[in-house]
Design a protein around this motif. Structure first.
Motif: not given
Length: 340
Positions: A191-197
């Motif tokens: 997910s974009p959120e995890l990629e950003s993380h």
């Protein structure tokens, strides 16, 4: 009045300085972990191999600081098992690294067929080190994202669900910790959120996944080839058995017909009727030639079956060998001592 004003100004400056110092103390306290990591990393001298791994897993400055602050070391079975003595060894998985006592420990694997396993393990343990440095609120937020991602992936990817089954006995927080390291190093699309993380530590996380896919692909190919050979062997075995049974029946019938022809000939049944003798004899010879051809075909397929079975045994031996290479619990081979 001038003195009074001046005094009051001086008091104002003193208050401002006090507040600034206090604020600085709060900031320093809240960042004490990063400050400690800075000095630990600066004082750590990595080995050439560790420096190579650090370069290969594409860390950003924050990732490099945590990696070096964890004082990563790498070693063979004996020393690695001492380092990671307190780590639980699952029945289905291999322990290739551990994060214990705030230090990253790696098991050295030098087999070229498994290139990438050390790099992936190093990134995996780095993420454990990063997890340990996260606040409880951040962990709670990321845990929810990880569990949601896991539920979606496990519903469509039975292999990944099986991969994570080695952690099924862990508590939910510990399971989320493992998910954090596994997702970050083994799963390409997140997910974009995890990629950003994960971008907090990696400049290019896909490179780490490439390392994982490289060595994991060796086992996937071995498994796929073994399954293909097993399927082909089973089909060939059934075919050979059926044709062999039919051949045996045909041979028995031929032998009976040949014996009957011989008896009739010995009783002079064909005397004066050479065309009939030649016709029956020719039919028997044709049947015999056909049976010989069938026998040769069955033998050729039997030889092919044995060759395929030998290939399957070889694949199994390779798989066992590679698993032994990854098994950090095996005893180191002992040098032979010659008798004097």
């Amino acid at each position: 009045m001038a003195k009074s004003v001046g005094k009051r100004i001086a008091q104002g400056v003193a208050v401002a300085l006090t507040l600034a110092i206090a604020a600085g103390g709060v900031i320093a306290y809240s960042n004490r972990g990063a400050i400690q990591d800075h000095f630990l990393a600066a004082g750590f001298e990595p080995s050439d191999r560790i420096a190579q791994i650090q370069e290969e897993i594409k860390l950003n400055p924050t990732g490099e600081r945590i990696f070096l602050a964890s004082q990563p070391t790498i070693g063979g079975r004996d020393v690695f098992n001492r380092w990671c003595a307190g780590v639980d060894h699952t029945e289905e998985g291999h322990v290739l690294g551990c994060y214990a006592d705030r230090r990253i420990r790696l098991f050295e694997v030098t087999d070229e067929r498994l290139t990438g396993v050390v790099e992936t393990t190093a990134a995996h343990e780095l993420l454990h080190a990063s997890w340990a440095r996260m606040s409880q609120d951040d962990r709670a937020t990321v845990s929810r994202q990880l569990i949601a991602e896991y539920d979606a992936l496990a519903a469509t990817d039975a292999e990944f669900k099986q991969r994570m089954s080695v952690y099924e006995s862990l508590s939910k927080p510990a399971f989320a910790n493992e998910l954090h390291s596994v997702f970050g190093t083994e799963v390409r699309e997140l997910s974009p959120e995890l990629e950003s993380h994960y971008a907090k530590w990696f400049t290019d996380r896909s490179v780490v996944v490439d390392w994982y896919d490289g060595y994991h692909g060796v086992f996937i190919e071995l498994t796929a080839e073994a399954e293909r050979l097993s399927t082909e062997l089973e089909a060939l075995r059934a075919d050979i058995e059926q044709r062999s049974a039919n051949y045996d029946i045909a041979v028995q019938q031929f032998n009976a017909d040949a014996a009957d022809f011989k008896l009739r000939n010995e009783q002079y049944e064909f005397s004066g009727n050479k065309p009939l003798f030649d016709s029956i004899r020719g039919q028997l010879l044709d049947r015999q030639e056909g049976l010989d051809a069938v026998r040769r075909e069955i033998q050729a397929d039997t030889d092919r079956f044995n060759d395929l079975r030998a290939q399957l045994v070889e694949l199994n031996d390779v798989s066992l060998e590679l698993n032994d290479v990854l098994d950090s619990t095996l005893a180191e081979p002992q040098e032979r001592v010659d008798a004097t």
